[in-house]
Design a protein around this motif. Structure first.
Motif, PDB file in Angstrom:
ATOM      1  N   GLN A   4     -19.200 -21.828   2.983  1.00 24.22           N
ATOM      2  CA  GLN A   4     -19.410 -23.012   3.814  1.00 24.22           C
ATOM      3  C   GLN A   4     -18.079 -23.597   4.277  1.00 24.22           C
ATOM      4  OE1 GLN A   4     -21.732 -25.139   0.893  1.00 24.22           O
ATOM      5  NE2 GLN A   4     -23.526 -25.116   2.245  1.00 24.22           N
ATOM      6  N   LEU A   5     -17.109 -23.646   3.372  1.00 24.24           N
ATOM      7  CA  LEU A   5     -15.797 -24.186   3.727  1.00 24.24           C
ATOM      8  C   LEU A   5     -15.126 -23.318   4.788  1.00 24.24           C
ATOM      9  CD1 LEU A   5     -13.556 -26.247   3.293  1.00 24.24           C
ATOM     10  CD2 LEU A   5     -12.713 -24.821   1.415  1.00 24.24           C
ATOM     11  N   VAL A   6     -15.166 -22.008   4.614  1.00 26.95           N
ATOM     12  CA  VAL A   6     -14.576 -21.094   5.599  1.00 26.95           C
ATOM     13  C   VAL A   6     -15.270 -21.255   6.950  1.00 26.95           C
ATOM     14  CG1 VAL A   6     -14.318 -18.659   6.227  1.00 26.95           C
ATOM     15  CG2 VAL A   6     -13.681 -19.432   3.933  1.00 26.95           C
ATOM     16  N   ALA A   7     -16.586 -21.351   6.947  1.00 31.74           N
ATOM     17  CA  ALA A   7     -17.331 -21.513   8.203  1.00 31.74           C
ATOM     18  C   ALA A   7     -16.962 -22.823   8.889  1.00 31.74           C
ATOM     19  CB  ALA A   7     -18.837 -21.454   7.931  1.00 31.74           C
ATOM     20  N   PHE A   8     -16.882 -23.902   8.116  1.00 36.06           N
ATOM     21  CA  PHE A   8     -16.546 -25.208   8.681  1.00 36.06           C
ATOM     22  C   PHE A   8     -15.142 -25.197   9.281  1.00 36.06           C
ATOM     23  CE2 PHE A   8     -14.688 -29.432   8.362  1.00 36.06           C
ATOM     24  CZ  PHE A   8     -15.637 -30.197   9.022  1.00 36.06           C
ATOM     25  N   LEU A   9     -14.153 -24.736   8.513  1.00 32.37           N
ATOM     26  CA  LEU A   9     -12.776 -24.734   9.007  1.00 32.37           C
ATOM     27  C   LEU A   9     -12.584 -23.733  10.140  1.00 32.37           C
ATOM     28  CD1 LEU A   9     -10.798 -25.186   5.673  1.00 32.37           C
ATOM     29  CD2 LEU A   9     -11.293 -26.901   7.434  1.00 32.37           C
ATOM     30  N   SER A  10     -13.325 -22.629  10.125  1.00 26.54           N
ATOM     31  CA  SER A  10     -13.244 -21.661  11.222  1.00 26.54           C
ATOM     32  C   SER A  10     -13.751 -22.275  12.522  1.00 26.54           C
ATOM     33  CB  SER A  10     -14.052 -20.405  10.896  1.00 26.54           C
ATOM     34  OG  SER A  10     -13.466 -19.720   9.819  1.00 26.54           O
ATOM     35  N   LYS A  11     -14.801 -23.069  12.417  1.00 26.04           N
ATOM     36  CA  LYS A  11     -15.345 -23.730  13.600  1.00 26.04           C
ATOM     37  C   LYS A  11     -14.318 -24.677  14.214  1.00 26.04           C
ATOM     38  CE  LYS A  11     -19.198 -26.506  15.226  1.00 26.04           C
ATOM     39  NZ  LYS A  11     -20.490 -27.094  14.913  1.00 26.04           N
ATOM     40  N   TYR A  12     -13.476 -25.278  13.369  1.00 28.55           N
ATOM     41  CA  TYR A  12     -12.471 -26.234  13.835  1.00 28.55           C
ATOM     42  C   TYR A  12     -11.056 -25.672  13.706  1.00 28.55           C
ATOM     43  CZ  TYR A  12     -16.442 -29.312  13.835  1.00 28.55           C
ATOM     44  OH  TYR A  12     -17.667 -29.868  14.096  1.00 28.55           O
ATOM     45  N   ARG A  13     -10.933 -24.363  13.870  1.00 30.52           N
ATOM     46  CA  ARG A  13      -9.629 -23.707  13.791  1.00 30.52           C
ATOM     47  C   ARG A  13      -8.670 -24.365  14.786  1.00 30.52           C
ATOM     48  NH1 ARG A  13      -7.861 -19.196  11.695  1.00 30.52           N
ATOM     49  NH2 ARG A  13      -9.924 -18.374  11.252  1.00 30.52           N
ATOM     50  N   GLY A  14      -7.459 -24.578  14.336  1.00 33.56           N
ATOM     51  CA  GLY A  14      -6.453 -25.170  15.204  1.00 33.56           C
ATOM     52  C   GLY A  14      -6.433 -26.688  15.183  1.00 33.56           C
ATOM     53  N   LYS A  15      -7.344 -27.304  14.449  1.00 33.74           N
ATOM     54  CA  LYS A  15      -7.392 -28.765  14.378  1.00 33.74           C
ATOM     55  C   LYS A  15      -6.562 -29.265  13.198  1.00 33.74           C
ATOM     56  CE  LYS A  15     -10.175 -29.392  17.815  1.00 33.74           C
ATOM     57  NZ  LYS A  15      -9.694 -30.009  19.043  1.00 33.74           N
ATOM     58  N   ASN A  16      -6.093 -30.496  13.308  1.00 34.79           N
ATOM     59  CA  ASN A  16      -5.382 -31.182  12.234  1.00 34.79           C
ATOM     60  C   ASN A  16      -6.241 -32.356  11.795  1.00 34.79           C
ATOM     61  OD1 ASN A  16      -2.618 -29.911  12.010  1.00 34.79           O
ATOM     62  ND2 ASN A  16      -2.724 -30.297  14.207  1.00 34.79           N
ATOM     63  N   PHE A  17      -6.643 -32.358  10.535  1.00 36.41           N
ATOM     64  CA  PHE A  17      -7.490 -33.411   9.989  1.00 36.41           C
ATOM     65  C   PHE A  17      -6.589 -34.445   9.325  1.00 36.41           C
ATOM     66  CE2 PHE A  17     -10.137 -29.693  10.288  1.00 36.41           C
ATOM     67  CZ  PHE A  17     -11.346 -30.192  10.747  1.00 36.41           C
ATOM     68  N   ILE A  18      -6.487 -35.608   9.958  1.00 31.84           N
ATOM     69  CA  ILE A  18      -5.585 -36.648   9.467  1.00 31.84           C
ATOM     70  C   ILE A  18      -6.208 -37.998   9.805  1.00 31.84           C
ATOM     71  CG2 ILE A  18      -4.190 -36.661  11.576  1.00 31.84           C
ATOM     72  CD1 ILE A  18      -1.712 -36.866   9.685  1.00 31.84           C
ATOM     73  N   LYS A  19      -6.306 -38.880   8.826  1.00 28.45           N
ATOM     74  CA  LYS A  19      -7.023 -40.149   9.009  1.00 28.45           C
ATOM     75  C   LYS A  19      -6.060 -41.279   9.325  1.00 28.45           C
ATOM     76  CE  LYS A  19     -10.623 -42.820   8.901  1.00 28.45           C
ATOM     77  NZ  LYS A  19     -11.308 -42.904  10.169  1.00 28.45           N
ATOM     78  N   SER A  20      -6.299 -41.925  10.460  1.00 31.34           N
ATOM     79  CA  SER A  20      -5.504 -43.075  10.873  1.00 31.34           C
ATOM     80  C   SER A  20      -6.048 -44.339  10.218  1.00 31.34           C
ATOM     81  CB  SER A  20      -5.575 -43.217  12.391  1.00 31.34           C
ATOM     82  OG  SER A  20      -4.943 -44.400  12.803  1.00 31.34           O
ATOM     83  N   HIS A  21      -5.182 -45.319  10.033  1.00 26.37           N
ATOM     84  CA  HIS A  21      -5.621 -46.596   9.460  1.00 26.37           C
ATOM     85  C   HIS A  21      -6.587 -47.300  10.400  1.00 26.37           C
ATOM     86  CE1 HIS A  21      -3.082 -49.029  12.120  1.00 26.37           C
ATOM     87  NE2 HIS A  21      -2.206 -48.051  11.994  1.00 26.37           N
ATOM     88  N   GLY A  22      -6.431 -47.104  11.704  1.00 22.61           N
ATOM     89  CA  GLY A  22      -7.376 -47.613  12.681  1.00 22.61           C
ATOM     90  C   GLY A  22      -7.437 -49.119  12.809  1.00 22.61           C
ATOM     91  N   ARG A  23      -6.395 -49.809  12.402  1.00 22.18           N
ATOM     92  CA  ARG A  23      -6.410 -51.270  12.478  1.00 22.18           C
ATOM     93  C   ARG A  23      -5.225 -51.759  13.296  1.00 22.18           C
ATOM     94  NH1 ARG A  23      -8.077 -50.409   6.959  1.00 22.18           N
ATOM     95  NH2 ARG A  23      -5.929 -50.503   6.290  1.00 22.18           N
ATOM     96  N   ASP A  24      -4.908 -53.010  13.132  1.00 19.46           N
ATOM     97  CA  ASP A  24      -3.808 -53.670  13.824  1.00 19.46           C
ATOM     98  C   ASP A  24      -2.491 -52.956  13.510  1.00 19.46           C
ATOM     99  OD1 ASP A  24      -1.978 -55.425  14.924  1.00 19.46           O
ATOM    100  OD2 ASP A  24      -2.400 -57.043  13.508  1.00 19.46           O
ATOM    101  N   ASN A  25      -1.898 -52.327  14.517  1.00 20.75           N
ATOM    102  CA  ASN A  25      -0.711 -51.510  14.309  1.00 20.75           C
ATOM    103  C   ASN A  25       0.503 -52.338  13.882  1.00 20.75           C
ATOM    104  OD1 ASN A  25      -0.021 -48.803  14.206  1.00 20.75           O
ATOM    105  ND2 ASN A  25       1.160 -48.959  16.092  1.00 20.75           N
TER     106      ASN A  25
END
Length: 180
Positions: free
Chosen positions: A35-56
């Protein structure tokens, strides 16, 4: 007293992901390798990084990015104020992320002025891992590869702490590991 939380599950991209522990949810803890390989293969080339999303501006102040720090003799010294580089959209958030090989190669080997100036700037920053990669990614040609998700879910709605036995502690107070 420790209370086991109710089981919680999320459906993401057609896969049911469950939270196996009260403290944090990890992709590798709930998906099979396939499942992990399938998920990451579907999003190959992506960078998963979480922004704070608030007042900069508030984020910059709270992280001390507008201040100069230097570590010496096991102390972190605040040397004074500094300006954020002009023309740079500073961002930050979680220091848990999954970065793809082309972006990592860009950060490590590039002679690009953006990378060089950000390496110099973040050398004197208090918490560089919570902002360096976010800022370089969002200001580079790799910005289109960003997915604002670090594939982590932390349950902040719980009582703080955990019993020593769940954390691998022993009766004498020493810990074999810190997994809680």
């Amino acid at each position: 007293m420790w209370e086991e939380p109710e089981a919680t599950a999320w459906r993401v991209d057609g896969v049911m992901w469950e939270e196996p522990e009260a403290t944090a949810w990890r992709v590798d803890g709930v998906m099979t390798n396939e499942q992990l390989v399938a998920f990451l293969s579907k999003y190959r080339g992506k960078n998963f990084i979480k922004s704070h999303g608030r007042d900069n501006a508030r984020f910059i102040r709270k992280q001390g990015l507008d201040r100069l720090f230097y570590e010496c003799d096991t102390h972190m010294w605040r040397l004074g104020d500094r300006k954020i580089p002009e023309g740079i959209a500073v961002d930050g958030g979680s220091d848990w992320f999954l970065l793809n090989r082309p972006f990592v190669d860009y950060v490590v080997n590039s002679r690009d002025e953006l990378v060089g100036s950000m390496k110099r700037f973040y050398t004197y920053t208090l918490l560089p891992a919570e902002s360096f990669f976010h800022t370089v990614l969002e200001n580079s040609a790799h910005c289109e590869t960003m997915v604002d998700n670090n594939l982590r879910l932390t349950n902040w709605n719980r009582k703080l702490g955990c019993p020593w036995s769940r954390c691998g502690g022993t009766a004498d107070g020493f810990y074999k590991r810190n997994s809680c």
